[in-house]
Design a protein around this motif. Structure first.
Motif, PDB file in Angstrom:
ATOM      1  N   SER A 136       0.881  -1.123  -0.084  1.00 47.23           N
ATOM      2  CA  SER A 136      -0.051  -0.076   0.101  1.00 47.23           C
ATOM      3  C   SER A 136       0.903   1.419  -0.193  1.00 47.23           C
ATOM      4  CB  SER A 136      -0.934  -0.049   1.201  1.00 47.23           C
ATOM      5  OG  SER A 136      -0.206  -0.262   2.383  1.00 47.23           O
ATOM      6  N   THR A 137       0.142   2.397  -0.347  1.00 49.84           N
ATOM      7  CA  THR A 137       0.973   3.749  -0.344  1.00 49.84           C
ATOM      8  C   THR A 137       0.368   4.661   0.250  1.00 49.84           C
ATOM      9  OG1 THR A 137      -0.032   4.388  -2.454  1.00 49.84           O
ATOM     10  CG2 THR A 137       1.864   2.937  -2.793  1.00 49.84           C
ATOM     11  N   ALA A 138       0.828   5.786   0.298  1.00 48.88           N
ATOM     12  CA  ALA A 138       0.162   7.281   0.706  1.00 48.88           C
ATOM     13  C   ALA A 138      -1.088   7.444  -0.021  1.00 48.88           C
ATOM     14  CB  ALA A 138       1.291   8.250   1.201  1.00 48.88           C
ATOM     15  N   PHE A 139      -1.112   7.099  -1.276  1.00 47.83           N
ATOM     16  CA  PHE A 139      -2.163   7.557  -2.077  1.00 47.83           C
ATOM     17  C   PHE A 139      -3.564   6.867  -1.701  1.00 47.83           C
ATOM     18  CE2 PHE A 139      -4.652   7.737  -5.958  1.00 47.83           C
ATOM     19  CZ  PHE A 139      -4.404   9.254  -6.333  1.00 47.83           C
ATOM     20  N   SER A 140      -3.448   5.912  -0.878  1.00 47.65           N
ATOM     21  CA  SER A 140      -4.849   5.226  -0.518  1.00 47.65           C
ATOM     22  C   SER A 140      -5.403   6.198   0.538  1.00 47.65           C
ATOM     23  CB  SER A 140      -4.365   3.843   0.181  1.00 47.65           C
ATOM     24  OG  SER A 140      -3.679   2.904  -0.571  1.00 47.65           O
ATOM     25  N   ASP A 141      -4.370   6.978   1.512  1.00 46.36           N
ATOM     26  CA  ASP A 141      -5.093   8.024   2.267  1.00 46.36           C
ATOM     27  C   ASP A 141      -5.764   9.095   1.630  1.00 46.36           C
ATOM     28  OD1 ASP A 141      -3.851   6.412   4.100  1.00 46.36           O
ATOM     29  OD2 ASP A 141      -1.961   7.523   4.312  1.00 46.36           O
ATOM     30  N   VAL A 142      -4.992   9.489   0.278  1.00 43.74           N
ATOM     31  CA  VAL A 142      -5.747  10.608  -0.415  1.00 43.74           C
ATOM     32  C   VAL A 142      -6.918  10.073  -1.084  1.00 43.74           C
ATOM     33  CG1 VAL A 142      -5.590  12.035  -2.567  1.00 43.74           C
ATOM     34  CG2 VAL A 142      -3.386  11.490  -1.313  1.00 43.74           C
ATOM     35  N   LEU A 143      -7.150   8.719  -1.316  1.00 49.70           N
ATOM     36  CA  LEU A 143      -8.482   8.234  -1.729  1.00 49.70           C
ATOM     37  C   LEU A 143      -9.536   8.372  -0.472  1.00 49.70           C
ATOM     38  CD1 LEU A 143      -7.721   4.878  -3.876  1.00 49.70           C
ATOM     39  CD2 LEU A 143      -8.187   7.457  -4.728  1.00 49.70           C
ATOM     40  N   GLY A 144      -8.965   8.158   0.436  1.00 48.95           N
ATOM     41  CA  GLY A 144      -9.932   8.024   2.030  1.00 48.95           C
ATOM     42  C   GLY A 144     -10.262   9.365   2.138  1.00 48.95           C
ATOM     43  N   LEU A 145      -9.417  10.506   1.591  1.00 43.33           N
ATOM     44  CA  LEU A 145      -9.703  12.020   2.287  1.00 43.33           C
ATOM     45  C   LEU A 145     -10.938  12.396   1.301  1.00 43.33           C
ATOM     46  CD1 LEU A 145      -6.374  13.653   2.269  1.00 43.33           C
ATOM     47  CD2 LEU A 145      -7.955  13.319   4.047  1.00 43.33           C
ATOM     48  N   MET A 146     -11.165  11.516  -0.099  1.00 44.14           N
ATOM     49  CA  MET A 146     -12.129  11.789  -0.974  1.00 44.14           C
ATOM     50  C   MET A 146     -13.489  10.875  -0.733  1.00 44.14           C
ATOM     51  SD  MET A 146     -10.147  12.479  -4.781  1.00 44.14           S
ATOM     52  CE  MET A 146     -10.053  10.658  -4.883  1.00 44.14           C
ATOM     53  N   GLY A 147     -13.338  10.377   0.325  1.00 49.39           N
ATOM     54  CA  GLY A 147     -14.313   9.573   0.816  1.00 49.39           C
ATOM     55  C   GLY A 147     -14.295   8.064   0.236  1.00 49.39           C
ATOM     56  N   TRP A 148     -13.369   7.492  -0.297  1.00 43.44           N
ATOM     57  CA  TRP A 148     -13.145   6.208  -0.861  1.00 43.44           C
ATOM     58  C   TRP A 148     -12.331   5.337   0.086  1.00 43.44           C
ATOM     59  CZ3 TRP A 148     -11.863   7.389  -6.624  1.00 43.44           C
ATOM     60  CH2 TRP A 148     -12.881   7.820  -7.558  1.00 43.44           C
ATOM     61  N   GLU A 149     -13.006   4.603   0.645  1.00 44.51           N
ATOM     62  CA  GLU A 149     -12.275   3.373   1.577  1.00 44.51           C
ATOM     63  C   GLU A 149     -11.877   2.167   0.598  1.00 44.51           C
ATOM     64  OE1 GLU A 149     -10.765   1.385   4.029  1.00 44.51           O
ATOM     65  OE2 GLU A 149     -12.839   0.649   3.933  1.00 44.51           O
ATOM     66  N   VAL A 150     -10.579   2.055   0.686  1.00 43.90           N
ATOM     67  CA  VAL A 150     -10.247   0.952  -0.310  1.00 43.90           C
ATOM     68  C   VAL A 150     -10.629  -0.529  -0.096  1.00 43.90           C
ATOM     69  CG1 VAL A 150      -8.209   2.037  -1.147  1.00 43.90           C
ATOM     70  CG2 VAL A 150      -7.861   0.537   0.698  1.00 43.90           C
ATOM     71  N   TYR A 151     -11.309  -0.592   1.266  1.00 45.94           N
ATOM     72  CA  TYR A 151     -11.609  -1.891   1.668  1.00 45.94           C
ATOM     73  C   TYR A 151     -13.166  -2.210   1.569  1.00 45.94           C
ATOM     74  CZ  TYR A 151      -6.889  -2.697   3.142  1.00 45.94           C
ATOM     75  OH  TYR A 151      -5.567  -2.785   3.237  1.00 45.94           O
ATOM     76  N   THR A 152     -13.824  -1.283   1.006  1.00 48.88           N
ATOM     77  CA  THR A 152     -15.299  -1.061   0.885  1.00 48.88           C
ATOM     78  C   THR A 152     -15.691  -0.906  -0.591  1.00 48.88           C
ATOM     79  OG1 THR A 152     -15.352  -0.008   3.017  1.00 48.88           O
ATOM     80  CG2 THR A 152     -17.356  -0.159   1.968  1.00 48.88           C
ATOM     81  N   THR A 153     -16.591  -1.628  -1.043  1.00 50.53           N
ATOM     82  CA  THR A 153     -16.819  -1.302  -2.616  1.00 50.53           C
ATOM     83  C   THR A 153     -17.061   0.204  -2.908  1.00 50.53           C
ATOM     84  OG1 THR A 153     -17.606  -3.590  -2.493  1.00 50.53           O
ATOM     85  CG2 THR A 153     -18.330  -2.166  -4.474  1.00 50.53           C
ATOM     86  N   PHE A 154     -16.397   0.628  -4.134  1.00 51.00           N
ATOM     87  CA  PHE A 154     -16.628   2.032  -4.205  1.00 51.00           C
ATOM     88  C   PHE A 154     -18.220   2.150  -4.906  1.00 51.00           C
ATOM     89  CE2 PHE A 154     -11.860   3.216  -5.369  1.00 51.00           C
ATOM     90  CZ  PHE A 154     -11.563   2.997  -4.036  1.00 51.00           C
ATOM     91  N   TYR A 155     -18.797   3.272  -4.653  1.00 50.51           N
ATOM     92  CA  TYR A 155     -20.107   3.395  -5.422  1.00 50.51           C
ATOM     93  C   TYR A 155     -20.372   4.930  -5.864  1.00 50.51           C
ATOM     94  CZ  TYR A 155     -22.682   5.231  -1.489  1.00 50.51           C
ATOM     95  OH  TYR A 155     -22.988   6.247  -0.446  1.00 50.51           O
ATOM     96  N   SER A 156     -21.144   5.078  -6.721  1.00 48.60           N
ATOM     97  CA  SER A 156     -21.460   6.423  -6.940  1.00 48.60           C
ATOM     98  C   SER A 156     -23.069   6.641  -6.519  1.00 48.60           C
ATOM     99  CB  SER A 156     -21.652   6.765  -8.314  1.00 48.60           C
ATOM    100  OG  SER A 156     -20.144   6.616  -8.821  1.00 48.60           O
ATOM    101  N   PRO A 157     -23.387   7.562  -5.614  1.00 49.15           N
ATOM    102  CA  PRO A 157     -24.716   7.711  -5.372  1.00 49.15           C
ATOM    103  C   PRO A 157     -25.540   8.096  -6.554  1.00 49.15           C
ATOM    104  CG  PRO A 157     -23.292   9.177  -4.118  1.00 49.15           C
ATOM    105  CD  PRO A 157     -22.172   8.578  -5.124  1.00 49.15           C
ATOM    106  N   LEU A 158     -26.940   7.919  -6.454  1.00 51.48           N
ATOM    107  CA  LEU A 158     -27.585   7.873  -7.689  1.00 51.48           C
ATOM    108  C   LEU A 158     -27.592   9.192  -8.243  1.00 51.48           C
ATOM    109  CD1 LEU A 158     -29.488   5.836  -8.879  1.00 51.48           C
ATOM    110  CD2 LEU A 158     -31.422   6.574  -7.694  1.00 51.48           C
ATOM    111  N   TRP A 159     -27.746  10.268  -7.268  1.00 56.68           N
ATOM    112  CA  TRP A 159     -27.653  11.599  -7.617  1.00 56.68           C
ATOM    113  C   TRP A 159     -26.452  11.927  -8.600  1.00 56.68           C
ATOM    114  CZ3 TRP A 159     -23.951  15.338  -6.613  1.00 56.68           C
ATOM    115  CH2 TRP A 159     -23.049  14.916  -5.537  1.00 56.68           C
TER     116      TRP A 159
END
Ligand code: HEM
Length: 183
Positions: A136-159
């Motif tokens: 893993s790299t520090a970029f995963s934390d950047v994804l986390g800051l955007m609300g994307w938790e790498v161990y949980t399936t990414f999804y886009s809200p309907l809106w």
């Protein structure tokens, strides 16, 4: 064959990074370097799409579908790989069809926005690939800051999907109007 996927995945990531840089240089700089970037962009984009197809095909050949779909991390990795392929395929078609005109005036912003979005997607695909192999790299934390938790399936809200569809329809209308005005 795991090693083959690791080896092949360097091609799309490398070419996409190069294409993103060439788009930024071609869009915002002038002079010889910008000219060369614009002229050489199409071959780089074509190679990137071919490289991505090779990495994706080998990915599906190596790991069984049940295994891919069971792990949220692998699902996210595959999702990001397809988003990257989709965005860079779109850029390839645009540059192919419009040539140098794709960089003229405000049109350059379409390339720049797509390239930066694609950059985020392929960085995520690569980061998640690293996660899958325990690097893993520090970029995963950047994804986390955007609300994307790498161990949980990414999804886009309907809106978000609704907004994307509206932007697509709006862009098609603007394009058709522009074509009618030009003829
Ligand atoms: C553009 C497409 C893709 C890119 C750029 C990409 C990138 C990567 C990268 C950089 C790694 C880490 C490799 C390493 O350091 O050993 C990786 C691993 C992995 N990728 Fe992909 N990948 C792509 C598509 C796919 C697809 C379509 C699948 C599955 C169907 C997949 C499944 C995996 C798995 C399971 C691993 C972990 C490998 C292991 O445990 O040894 N990838 N990927």
């Amino acid at each position: 064959m795991n090693g083959t996927h690791a080896m092949l995945s360097h091609f799309p990531v490398g070419f996409w990074a190069l294409a993103t840089l060439m788009i930024l240089v071609g869009a915002f700089l002038s002079g010889r370097l910008a000219e060369i970037s614009r002229a050489a962009l199409l071959p780089v984009l074509i190679l990137s799409v071919l490289g991505a197809l090779a990495a994706i095909i080998i990915g599906f050949l190596v790991w069984p579908m049940e295994a891919n779909l069971t792990s949220p991390l692998a699902r996210n990795h595959i999702l990001m790989a397809f988003w990257s392929l989709g965005i860079f395929s779109m850029i390839t078609v645009l540059v192919w069809k419009a040539g140098d005109a794709a960089f003229e005036g405000n049109r350059r912003w379409v390339l720049v926005i797509l390239a930066l979005t694609g950059g985020l997607m392929f960085s995520s695909a690569g980061t998640l690939g690293g996660h899958l192999v325990g690097a893993s790299t520090a970029f995963s934390d950047v994804l986390g800051l955007m609300g994307w938790e790498v161990y949980t399936t990414f999804y886009s809200p309907l809106w978000v999907i609704a907004v994307m569809v509206l932007i697509g329809i709006g862009s098609a209308v603007v394009g058709l109007k522009g074509r009618r005005t030009a003829t």
